[in-house]
Motif scaffolding. Structure first.
Motif, PDB file in Angstrom:
ATOM      1  N   PRO C  14       0.846  -1.202   0.000  1.00  0.00           N
ATOM      2  CA  PRO C  14       0.000   0.000   0.000  1.00  0.00           C
ATOM      3  C   PRO C  14       0.878   1.248   0.000  1.00  0.00           C
ATOM      4  O   PRO C  14       1.962   1.258   0.588  1.00  0.00           O
ATOM      5  N   LEU C  15       0.424   2.290  -0.666  1.00  0.00           N
ATOM      6  CA  LEU C  15       1.181   3.544  -0.685  1.00  0.00           C
ATOM      7  C   LEU C  15       0.456   4.566   0.190  1.00  0.00           C
ATOM      8  O   LEU C  15      -0.748   4.745   0.073  1.00  0.00           O
ATOM      9  N   ARG C  16       1.228   5.211   1.047  1.00  0.00           N
ATOM     10  CA  ARG C  16       0.620   6.176   1.972  1.00  0.00           C
ATOM     11  C   ARG C  16       0.111   7.404   1.227  1.00  0.00           C
ATOM     12  O   ARG C  16      -0.924   7.959   1.569  1.00  0.00           O
ATOM     13  N   LYS C  17       0.835   7.817   0.201  1.00  0.00           N
ATOM     14  CA  LYS C  17       0.447   9.013  -0.549  1.00  0.00           C
ATOM     15  C   LYS C  17       0.781   8.859  -2.025  1.00  0.00           C
ATOM     16  O   LYS C  17       1.898   8.507  -2.372  1.00  0.00           O
ATOM     17  N   VAL C  18      -0.205   9.176  -2.873  1.00  0.00           N
ATOM     18  CA  VAL C  18       0.065   9.334  -4.305  1.00  0.00           C
ATOM     19  C   VAL C  18      -0.687  10.585  -4.737  1.00  0.00           C
ATOM     20  O   VAL C  18      -1.749  10.890  -4.198  1.00  0.00           O
ATOM     21  N   GLY C  19      -0.119  11.306  -5.687  1.00  0.00           N
ATOM     22  CA  GLY C  19      -0.815  12.512  -6.114  1.00  0.00           C
ATOM     23  C   GLY C  19       0.054  13.431  -6.928  1.00  0.00           C
ATOM     24  O   GLY C  19       0.955  12.975  -7.643  1.00  0.00           O
ATOM     25  N   VAL C  20      -0.236  14.722  -6.833  1.00  0.00           N
ATOM     26  CA  VAL C  20       0.480  15.715  -7.634  1.00  0.00           C
ATOM     27  C   VAL C  20       1.117  16.744  -6.699  1.00  0.00           C
ATOM     28  O   VAL C  20       0.580  17.081  -5.655  1.00  0.00           O
ATOM     29  N   THR C  21       2.277  17.239  -7.113  1.00  0.00           N
ATOM     30  CA  THR C  21       2.968  18.266  -6.332  1.00  0.00           C
ATOM     31  C   THR C  21       3.328  19.442  -7.232  1.00  0.00           C
ATOM     32  O   THR C  21       3.477  19.293  -8.444  1.00  0.00           O
ATOM     33  N   GLY C  22       3.467  20.601  -6.619  1.00  0.00           N
ATOM     34  CA  GLY C  22       3.951  21.767  -7.366  1.00  0.00           C
ATOM     35  C   GLY C  22       2.930  22.342  -8.328  1.00  0.00           C
ATOM     36  O   GLY C  22       3.312  22.947  -9.330  1.00  0.00           O
ATOM     37  N   LEU C  23       1.651  22.160  -8.040  1.00  0.00           N
ATOM     38  CA  LEU C  23       0.599  22.724  -8.899  1.00  0.00           C
ATOM     39  C   LEU C  23       0.419  24.204  -8.550  1.00  0.00           C
ATOM     40  O   LEU C  23       0.027  24.532  -7.430  1.00  0.00           O
ATOM     41  N   ARG C  24       0.694  25.080  -9.509  1.00  0.00           N
ATOM     42  CA  ARG C  24       0.595  26.520  -9.223  1.00  0.00           C
ATOM     43  C   ARG C  24      -0.709  27.077  -9.763  1.00  0.00           C
ATOM     44  O   ARG C  24      -1.044  26.858 -10.922  1.00  0.00           O
ATOM     45  N   TYR C  25      -1.440  27.792  -8.906  1.00  0.00           N
ATOM     46  CA  TYR C  25      -2.784  28.251  -9.245  1.00  0.00           C
ATOM     47  C   TYR C  25      -3.086  29.572  -8.555  1.00  0.00           C
ATOM     48  O   TYR C  25      -2.648  29.785  -7.431  1.00  0.00           O
ATOM     49  N   PRO C  26      -3.861  30.446  -9.200  1.00  0.00           N
ATOM     50  CA  PRO C  26      -4.369  31.612  -8.470  1.00  0.00           C
ATOM     51  C   PRO C  26      -5.453  31.128  -7.518  1.00  0.00           C
ATOM     52  O   PRO C  26      -6.238  30.243  -7.887  1.00  0.00           O
ATOM     53  N   ILE C  27      -5.476  31.641  -6.321  1.00  0.00           N
ATOM     54  CA  ILE C  27      -6.505  31.225  -5.365  1.00  0.00           C
ATOM     55  C   ILE C  27      -7.047  32.448  -4.637  1.00  0.00           C
ATOM     56  O   ILE C  27      -6.390  33.485  -4.560  1.00  0.00           O
ATOM     57  N   ASP C  28      -8.240  32.299  -4.094  1.00  0.00           N
ATOM     58  CA  ASP C  28      -8.843  33.366  -3.296  1.00  0.00           C
ATOM     59  C   ASP C  28      -8.970  32.876  -1.857  1.00  0.00           C
ATOM     60  O   ASP C  28      -9.513  31.794  -1.613  1.00  0.00           O
ATOM     61  N   VAL C  29      -8.474  33.677  -0.924  1.00  0.00           N
ATOM     62  CA  VAL C  29      -8.546  33.306   0.496  1.00  0.00           C
ATOM     63  C   VAL C  29      -9.214  34.431   1.279  1.00  0.00           C
ATOM     64  O   VAL C  29      -9.322  35.563   0.804  1.00  0.00           O
ATOM     65  N   LEU C  30      -9.647  34.115   2.493  1.00  0.00           N
ATOM     66  CA  LEU C  30     -10.318  35.105   3.343  1.00  0.00           C
ATOM     67  C   LEU C  30      -9.368  36.233   3.730  1.00  0.00           C
ATOM     68  O   LEU C  30      -8.192  35.998   3.983  1.00  0.00           O
ATOM     69  N   ASP C  31      -9.906  37.451   3.801  1.00  0.00           N
ATOM     70  CA  ASP C  31      -9.113  38.643   4.125  1.00  0.00           C
ATOM     71  C   ASP C  31      -9.946  39.478   5.093  1.00  0.00           C
ATOM     72  O   ASP C  31     -11.076  39.866   4.782  1.00  0.00           O
ATOM     73  N   LYS C  32      -9.404  39.729   6.286  1.00  0.00           N
ATOM     74  CA  LYS C  32     -10.154  40.410   7.347  1.00  0.00           C
ATOM     75  C   LYS C  32     -10.609  41.805   6.923  1.00  0.00           C
ATOM     76  O   LYS C  32     -11.723  42.231   7.233  1.00  0.00           O
ATOM     77  N   ALA C  33      -9.746  42.510   6.179  1.00  0.00           N
ATOM     78  CA  ALA C  33     -10.072  43.891   5.821  1.00  0.00           C
ATOM     79  C   ALA C  33     -10.927  43.988   4.563  1.00  0.00           C
ATOM     80  O   ALA C  33     -11.721  44.914   4.412  1.00  0.00           O
ATOM     81  N   ASN C  34     -10.748  43.032   3.646  1.00  0.00           N
ATOM     82  CA  ASN C  34     -11.389  43.182   2.337  1.00  0.00           C
ATOM     83  C   ASN C  34     -12.322  42.032   1.942  1.00  0.00           C
ATOM     84  O   ASN C  34     -12.723  41.938   0.777  1.00  0.00           O
ATOM     85  N   GLY C  35     -12.607  41.140   2.859  1.00  0.00           N
ATOM     86  CA  GLY C  35     -13.493  40.032   2.502  1.00  0.00           C
ATOM     87  C   GLY C  35     -12.724  38.870   1.905  1.00  0.00           C
ATOM     88  O   GLY C  35     -12.579  37.826   2.521  1.00  0.00           O
ATOM     89  N   MET C  36     -12.230  39.068   0.666  1.00  0.00           N
ATOM     90  CA  MET C  36     -11.429  38.031   0.022  1.00  0.00           C
ATOM     91  C   MET C  36     -10.163  38.675  -0.536  1.00  0.00           C
ATOM     92  O   MET C  36     -10.134  39.869  -0.832  1.00  0.00           O
ATOM     93  N   GLN C  37      -9.149  37.855  -0.732  1.00  0.00           N
ATOM     94  CA  GLN C  37      -7.894  38.322  -1.328  1.00  0.00           C
ATOM     95  C   GLN C  37      -7.472  37.324  -2.394  1.00  0.00           C
ATOM     96  O   GLN C  37      -7.461  36.117  -2.147  1.00  0.00           O
ATOM     97  N   THR C  38      -7.144  37.829  -3.592  1.00  0.00           N
ATOM     98  CA  THR C  38      -6.634  36.955  -4.644  1.00  0.00           C
ATOM     99  C   THR C  38      -5.122  36.878  -4.525  1.00  0.00           C
ATOM    100  O   THR C  38      -4.438  37.897  -4.478  1.00  0.00           O
TER     101      THR C  38
END
Lengths: 274, 274, 274, 274
Positions: C14-38
């Motif tokens: 059995p393999l503990r982990k298989v998948g992809v690494t180093g995937l670069r993407y724009p993302i949106d995260v929560l931002d206390k002052a502005n709601g969301m941040q890109t």
């Protein structure tokens, strides 16, 4: 409060560049499909420092960059540089900013969408021309793009019973122009010169396609550089054209992460318009 | 002169690790072909800090490492750690050192020699056992090796008319043992599990060989991890054996720099002896 | 078309982990002052692979991440992981994403605004609990922040006639919680534990302030870790509180880029709620 | 067997550089105290490729570098390049190799020994001169050294009641010369221009010394560049002289990892002999 930076310096040594490096900032750049794209940049900002000043005022670079971050098109980037030059009272101002640039790209058969990331950059210089030559201000603007691609080795294919070693390669293009062009167009042209372009999402029918397409289009690093070079030289006559006016200068660099070696294969060419 | 580090601390918070990181030093390590090999290392050195001390004495770490650099075999590495623990008056000492390791490797057909570089490392921990459990000192020593290889994709080969995408991959193995083994043996075993090993010098007849050999031995990242795992688990019964005593623990990680994607494919497994 | 990945595997590993690494993407995260941040992220995505499958389907990871990128709050990140687990038919799914996070911060005296960049990350794991223990799904979510700070050396200050060596340091905090908290609050708390926080823009009156403030608040790497540790342990009772519920686990690491050495000074502590 | 690289190319585009990058090898370089020093290098090797050849023969670069690795003094480095040029049948050959260089340095008061690491490099170019200008072979050799130092900010010191922000800085010097000089002499000269040099081992009395010495010698990045520039310009008249013949060209770059900012302060100057 003493202003040590403004004090005279007696060593009489002019500095070609003083400024700040490694400034990380969110920036907005032009995007062909969506108007603008928010990404994250790392900037270096400099001016020349005449021999009689002890130091520069580092905070001003950041204040000015801060004000321009919301629209870093080519025109605004040069306006920002011109403001740096004036506010720092210098003859020359230089800046570079590197950023990941994202483009949606669909898989070649299944049409599945995914975003691809390309490391891009702007470099600029603004300087006062010699008054003896009529004075005025000169501006130089260079765009760089790094395009990851697949390359299949023509030699390996030619001499082997079956298969051919292939690998991820990186093509770095830097172009200088006075007219408008899209980064997206440069990138997709570079991809068309490789054995195959890369994708974020590939289903099995896509994988079959890219494997076969790459095998049928083997390229040395040398080939890749020459294909891109030939296209950029004729950028205005390609169909569709890559830009409105011919490039004044460009360089093309290919680096293949050879799958049979630990080191890379490399090729480089440079063009200056006559 | 005040010794601030030795002053009492009232926050009552024990620190698991204090020390120095990023210490770059020339070091000598064991070499199967040449006895010893001089290379360059980057070391991190730590001890635990009990709650009642304000700080540690950073200079002692460097003094001790300086004295041991000329022979960093496994035994000496643990002796160095034990001296760190005693001199810093701690219950636990930890160290890691990373270094490029070079092995001469001849091309598979032409026999042309070249040196291959492998990123390796030692990690160690020495600690006082609980007196209630009989006391004494425990030692843990882990060796890591990173082996760059070629991998040909089995899926791409199976579904494509001709060719198959392949790429440079990295296999990272970490092993824990109480007996002796050669890093060189682990490396050449890992290479035998890949589609093909890498070389510094390949003439055309070698390139034909490695291309065909790799095409005939396709491997997913998952396959590579399983092949290496199976071998390390039976390390003493391989012929020749990889080590005198079975590994107490090991991990195997494969990361393929996919030639059709910008991201990597990854697989990981871990083993602990029952 | 053959589905090689779906074929049975006979090695029974059995393999503990298989998948992809180093995937670069724009993302949106929560931002206390502005709601969301890109911002721009680099993601690793994995599942476990049972012994009977030959390989995993890498494209599905990217498809799912693609769909979730527009809102990567903690809740959505775990929902994304849960979808990865289900679509890949696995017992466990893991993900991490690293991103620069930007906060506007005004200079302490002049009030000049500038953006500061902090390297942050999410790590998560979602897994099926053992049916013998009642089954169900467990979720673990860890946030990491790296806060660059100034540290003035208490020993150097105590023993020197004037001055004290100081330097840029990095504090890395990782926290695990089941309730809500703002990354911004963790960051500003960490800055308050250092000799001084950093700024993008400082005018001369600000520079005077931060120099004096830092000199009056000397901190070893050890002190910094203990101050942050003490605060995180009492996170709900700080005023204002850092989070709604106590942290289940956290670690604090400080690394000072010593201005008198080429190597760094380091301290680390870890806490698990009883 | 087909020799694809040797086949004619019809695109008529000459390549300025083709070759290999990222070749990691153990190398031996000159050492003032010990005769020779074994270290680890990363090399890039290139030739120009005339328009009529399709590709270059990458393996020859590695074969030649392999043969020269045991003595990479300036003279031998250029001989290696000349052999690359001839064997690859090119007009120009280029090479660079980067390596950590280690020097024993004793603490300023206690005299405790430790090794300091400096990132150094050689760059070279060998080319056939135009037959119209008399022909023959030209050689260019550039040495680079990166010296980590402490810098205390003169402005911060002047305006603050006590203390002054200071930090690790990096000075990068590149020099071109036709006569002999020791890397060690350049490094110790650069250290003498900074607020203070760095050490691997410092006892408390040493820490007092370096703190006070640095505070008494504040330097902007701009100052540091000017001090080094002035010295290199007069290298033959310093006592002792840095080299036998004046430098033909040099550049000096200082980058301070500001302890009050996340970004760096930077200064750069360049000199060409008239």
């Amino acid at each position: 409060m003493r202003d040590v930076q403004n004090e005279p310096d007696l060593r009489r040594i002019p500095l070609r560049k003083v400024g700040v490096t490694g400034l990380r900032y969110p920036i907005d750049v032009l995007d062909k499909a969506n108007g603008m794209q928010t990404t994250t940049g790392t900037a270096d900002l400099f001016v020349n420092l005449p021999r009689h000043f002890k130091g520069t005022h580092m905070s001003r670079f950041v204040e000015i960059f801060h004000a321009y971050r919301k629209d870093l098109s080519m025109k605004r980037f040069l306006a920002m540089l011109e403001e740096v030059r004036r506010r720092l009272d210098a003859e020359r101002a230089f800046a570079s900013v590197k950023f990941p640039f994202f483009i949606e790209k669909t898989a070649p058969v299944s049409g599945q969408p995914g975003l691809m990331c390309y490391d891009c950059g702007y470099e600029g210089e603004v300087f006062l021309r010699d008054p003896e030559n009529g004075g005025g201000i000169s501006r130089v603007f260079t765009v760089s793009v790094e395009v990851p691609v697949t390359t299949v080795c023509p030699c390996s294919k030619a001499i082997s019973r079956h298969g051919a070693h292939n690998q991820r390669g990186r093509v770095r293009v830097r172009v200088r122009n006075t007219g408008f062009f899209w980064i997206e167009d440069i990138i997709s042209f570079v991809e068309s010169c490789a054995s195959c372009g890369l994708y974020s999402v590939l289903k099995r029918k896509d994988e079959k396609f890219v494997t076969e397409h790459a095998y049928e289009n083997p390229r040395f690093a040398e080939d890749l550089v020459r294909e891109v070079y030939a296209g950029l030289k004729n950028a205005v006559s390609l169909s569709p054209p890559l830009c409105e006016k011919p490039f004044l200068w460009f360089s093309v660099e290919a680096e293949n992460e050879e799958s049979i070696h630990r080191h890379n294969a490399y090729a480089y060419a440079e063009y200056t318009s006559p």
